[in-house]
Design an enzyme around this catalytic site. Structure first.
Site, PDB file in Angstrom:
ATOM      1  N   CYS A  27       0.842  -1.186   0.000  1.00  0.00           N
ATOM      2  CA  CYS A  27       0.000   0.000   0.000  1.00  0.00           C
ATOM      3  C   CYS A  27       0.882   1.244   0.000  1.00  0.00           C
ATOM      4  CB  CYS A  27      -0.885  -0.005   1.233  1.00  0.00           C
ATOM      5  SG  CYS A  27      -1.625  -1.608   1.594  1.00  0.00           S
ATOM      6  N   ARG A  58       1.854   1.292  -7.152  1.00  0.00           N
ATOM      7  CA  ARG A  58       2.146   0.232  -6.183  1.00  0.00           C
ATOM      8  C   ARG A  58       1.021  -0.793  -6.093  1.00  0.00           C
ATOM      9  NH1 ARG A  58       6.284   1.516  -2.413  1.00  0.00           N
ATOM     10  NH2 ARG A  58       5.299   0.234  -0.833  1.00  0.00           N
ATOM     11  N   TRP A  91      -4.242  -1.882  -0.377  1.00  0.00           N
ATOM     12  CA  TRP A  91      -4.338  -3.139  -1.121  1.00  0.00           C
ATOM     13  C   TRP A  91      -4.878  -4.162  -0.139  1.00  0.00           C
ATOM     14  CZ3 TRP A  91      -2.116  -8.094  -1.117  1.00  0.00           C
ATOM     15  CH2 TRP A  91      -2.181  -8.787  -2.330  1.00  0.00           C
ATOM     16  N   ASN A 148       0.708   0.180   6.614  1.00  0.00           N
ATOM     17  CA  ASN A 148       1.113  -0.842   5.651  1.00  0.00           C
ATOM     18  C   ASN A 148       1.635  -2.038   6.437  1.00  0.00           C
ATOM     19  OD1 ASN A 148       0.561   0.961   3.631  1.00  0.00           O
ATOM     20  ND2 ASN A 148       2.698   1.361   3.095  1.00  0.00           N
ATOM     21  N   GLY A 149       1.345  -3.238   5.972  1.00  0.00           N
ATOM     22  CA  GLY A 149       1.820  -4.437   6.653  1.00  0.00           C
ATOM     23  C   GLY A 149       0.660  -5.265   7.159  1.00  0.00           C
ATOM     24  N   GLU A 166      10.673 -15.877 -17.391  1.00  0.00           N
ATOM     25  CA  GLU A 166      10.368 -14.462 -17.227  1.00  0.00           C
ATOM     26  C   GLU A 166       9.351 -13.993 -18.265  1.00  0.00           C
ATOM     27  OE1 GLU A 166      10.413 -10.395 -16.113  1.00  0.00           O
ATOM     28  OE2 GLU A 166      10.648 -12.326 -15.087  1.00  0.00           O
ATOM     29  N   LYS A 173       5.700 -12.352 -17.572  1.00  0.00           N
ATOM     30  CA  LYS A 173       5.292 -11.056 -18.120  1.00  0.00           C
ATOM     31  C   LYS A 173       3.929 -11.162 -18.792  1.00  0.00           C
ATOM     32  CE  LYS A 173       8.325  -8.447 -16.729  1.00  0.00           C
ATOM     33  NZ  LYS A 173       8.130  -9.233 -15.518  1.00  0.00           N
ATOM     34  N   GLU A 180       1.115 -11.704 -16.168  1.00  0.00           N
ATOM     35  CA  GLU A 180       0.941 -10.533 -15.310  1.00  0.00           C
ATOM     36  C   GLU A 180       0.126  -9.434 -15.991  1.00  0.00           C
ATOM     37  OE1 GLU A 180       4.677  -9.671 -12.398  1.00  0.00           O
ATOM     38  OE2 GLU A 180       5.117  -9.593 -14.521  1.00  0.00           O
ATOM     39  N   HIS A 221       8.596 -35.387 -21.537  1.00  0.00           N
ATOM     40  CA  HIS A 221       8.263 -35.929 -20.219  1.00  0.00           C
ATOM     41  C   HIS A 221       6.943 -35.375 -19.692  1.00  0.00           C
ATOM     42  CE1 HIS A 221      12.197 -37.826 -19.978  1.00  0.00           C
ATOM     43  NE2 HIS A 221      12.700 -36.700 -20.460  1.00  0.00           N
ATOM     44  N   LYS A 241       3.386  -3.340  -6.863  1.00  0.00           N
ATOM     45  CA  LYS A 241       4.774  -3.188  -7.289  1.00  0.00           C
ATOM     46  C   LYS A 241       5.758  -3.694  -6.239  1.00  0.00           C
ATOM     47  CE  LYS A 241       8.100  -1.731  -9.952  1.00  0.00           C
ATOM     48  NZ  LYS A 241       8.389  -2.473 -11.185  1.00  0.00           N
TER      49      LYS A 241
END
Length: 605
Positions: A2, A27, A75, A101-102, A482, A486, A489, A505, A600
């Protein structure tokens, strides 16, 4: 994850706080709120709103004046996004307001005790516990009320507290979640991220875990949660407010993809030593004797940083011939790993505040390990906790989806691998070869970005896919991972990465015309092996998009990437796949800079 913004001074506070919140929108958040007061006010005034900062701004009345205030973007963790669950949270008498925050781990127990004492809770959040504890404290000073509350709190927090009886101050505290003070001229700021501060001041103080601060308009002081004074001298941040503007681009992601040539030049600048075909990395605090004593390298990161660490581990093994591997920090910190004195640990984080990585660093330090940090944000928690390290100098990265910081982190690992290699057995000739390759990167990145229109057309063809498979072998596998991350996301298309050698396999069962495969095919000693994988996919009518150094006959489409040294090729091969993800998301109408459910800087578990 947040965002916190606070101000105390003489200016009208609401516009400043709203501007700060807008700078923290990247964020990730789902609601926002603001509370203000002034020495002449009769209490605290608050407005909160589910949704974006613009929704909050629309609710703020014209006569919402004050010279002291705190604001927040939330958030959701405890309780769904709503006006009531949004921060700040305020006591029933409208005297205490808190942004946080937390996560408070023992919030449920504390809540039950408070409810048994007759306290009525309005929200579902853990943060409201803090408000009631502070409001019920009988301590005379605000600092003591906050300190008394923090003694019974278990968990992580970055908090800012206002009290109607103390309108001339804001009290803040940190444990595991960033708190940064901005030092102005007869005005003070506080935020969870320097992005909210740089438009007004570049003089900052970053709190350590277990540290508190009291802000007044003309002064600040820092101290521990036990009350012991600490000495905190302001430092000057190198980033300016203009660094956070879009610069003519439609999105931050697009801007940051196109900044990569300049960013890579920046991470190389001043570090190359042509005389000895090596690099200067003084910040490592690792002399030649220490470097030669390293028997193993363990790299820890999360998400994109973990993938960069996988590329870095391969470079270190190839160039320095030291066994190296990467592991998610979130897994490492819980598996009671054996900490070997001969192992060099490297913590990787764009923000330098990623909670799982920071917690792993703290555990390693507790066990006596040597830890280096590779981070982007100067003065961040991991940078301060580590024994040494490197800044990747990517500049501010605003989009939730990391692009330029990933690339710069990979280049930083190349520099570290070269340094370790030349300290050990890497020849002058090979050192010179790698340096020449590094110097080519900025121009090759620019050349790659010139293919954007072609990649945009490819993205339009693949945007209808419901799922995509990404494959690569050895150097190409972390690139595939990666690229897969991307795409999922930013476009919300399901994507999975797999080693190309593992197709037989299991994953071959998935191959069909409706499942496109993106194949990483570098022109190295595994070229024919990779081509054989393309044959297997094509034999089962699979669509193939190859990322390669030359056209691939079995691929339906090929994105041709400039050739560099084999060890450095992964750095370049990821860039067109950033563009592919971007344009796929654009074609699907996604909120590119703020993907759903993501943030973020992940400062909670």
């Amino acid at each position: 994850m947040c965002g916190i913004v606070g101000y105390i001074g003489k200016r009208d506070v609401a516009p400043l706080l709203l501007e700060g919140l807008q700078r923290l929108e990247y964020r990730g958040y789902d609601s926002a709120g603001i509370v203000v007061t002034s020495p002449k006010a009769a209490g605290l005034k608050m407005v909160k709103a589910k949704g974006r900062v613009r929704d909050l701004e629309a609710k703020v009345p014209a006569r919402f004046k004050g010279t002291t205030g705190i604001a927040h973007t939330r958030w959701a963790t405890h309780g769904a996004p709503s006006d009531v669950n949004a921060h700040p949270h305020m006591s029933a008498d409208h005297k205490v307001a808190v942004v946080h925050n937390g996560i408070i781990d023992n919030a449920a127990d504390l809540r039950r005790k408070l409810e048994a004492d007759g306290v009525e809770f309005l929200s579902e959040t853990d943060t409201e516990v803090l408000v009631h504890l502070i409001a019920r404290s009988e301590a005379e000073k605000l600092e003591d009320k906050v300190r008394e509350t923090l003694r019974v709190i278990e968990g992580t927090y970055g908090i800012a507290v206002m009290h109607a009886d103390f309108p001339e101050r804001i009290v803040v505290a940190r444990n595991g979640s960033p708190v940064v003070l901005g030092i102005g001229e007869k005005e003070m700021f506080v935020a969870s991220d320097i992005a909210a501060l740089v438009a007004h001041t570049r003089q900052i103080v970053t709190l350590d875990d277990g540290e508190m601060a009291t802000l007044k308009a003309d002064d600040f002081r820092t101290y521990t949660t036990e009350g012991t004074r600490t000495t905190s001298e302001p430092t000057t941040v190198e980033w300016e407010a203009a660094s956070y503007d879009m610069g003519g681009h439609d999105t931050y992601m697009h801007k940051e993809i196109h900044e990569q040539a300049e960013a890579v030049d920046r991470v190389l600048r001043g570090r190359i030593d042509d005389r000895f075909s090596t690099v200067h990395l003084g910040g490592l605090n690792l002399d030649a004797r220490d470097a030669r004593a390293v028997r193993r390298v363990k790299i820890l990161g999360c998400g994109t940083s973990y993938h960069a660490g996988q590329i870095g581990a391969q470079m270190i093994e190839e160039l320095a011939r030291i066994p190296a591997d990467a592991e998610p920090a979130s897994e490492f910190r819980y598996r009671n790993a054996v900490v070997d004195p001969g192992t060099l640990y490297i913590a990787v984080s764009q923000s330098g505040e990623t909670y799982d990585v920071l917690a792993a660093v703290q555990e390693l330090k507790r066990k006596g390990a040597r830890v280096l940090g590779i981070v982007n944000v100067v003065g961040s928690a991991i940078a301060r906790e580590a024994d040494g390290g490197m800044y990747v100098h990517a500049g501010p990265e605003v989009c939730v989806v990391s692009t330029k910081c990933f690339t710069n982190t990979c280049v930083a690992f190349a520099l570290l691998a070269l340094h370790l290699g030349r300290t050990r057995d890497l020849s002058v000739r090979d050192g010179k070869r790698i340096i020449e390759g590094l110097r080519k990167l900025p121009a090759q990145i620019s050349e790659m970005l010139e293919q954007e229109e072609d990649i945009k057309k490819l993205a339009a063809q693949y945007a209808d896919a419901r799922s995509m498979l990404f494959i690569g072998r050895v150097r190409g596998y972390p690139v595939a991972r990666e690229a897969s991350l991307k795409l999922k996301e930013v476009s919300y298309i399901h994507a999975e990465a797999y080693p190309a050698s593992e197709l037989k396999h299991g994953p071959l069962a998935l191959i069909e015309p409706a499942l496109p495969t993106v194949a990483i095919v570098p022109d190295d000693d595994l070229l024919e092996k990779n081509r054989a994988a393309l044959e297997e996919i094509k034999a089962r009518s699979g669509q193939i998009l190859a990322v390669a150094h030359q056209e691939q006959e079995k691929a339906d489409h090929t994105i041709v990437v400039p050739k560099n040294e084999d060890e450095l090729d992964p750095i370049l091969m990821g860039i067109p796949l950033q563009l592919l993800a971007y344009h796929t998301a654009l074609a699907l109408g996604r909120d590119i800079d703020k993907p759903r459910n993501l943030a973020k800087s992940v400062t909670v578990e």
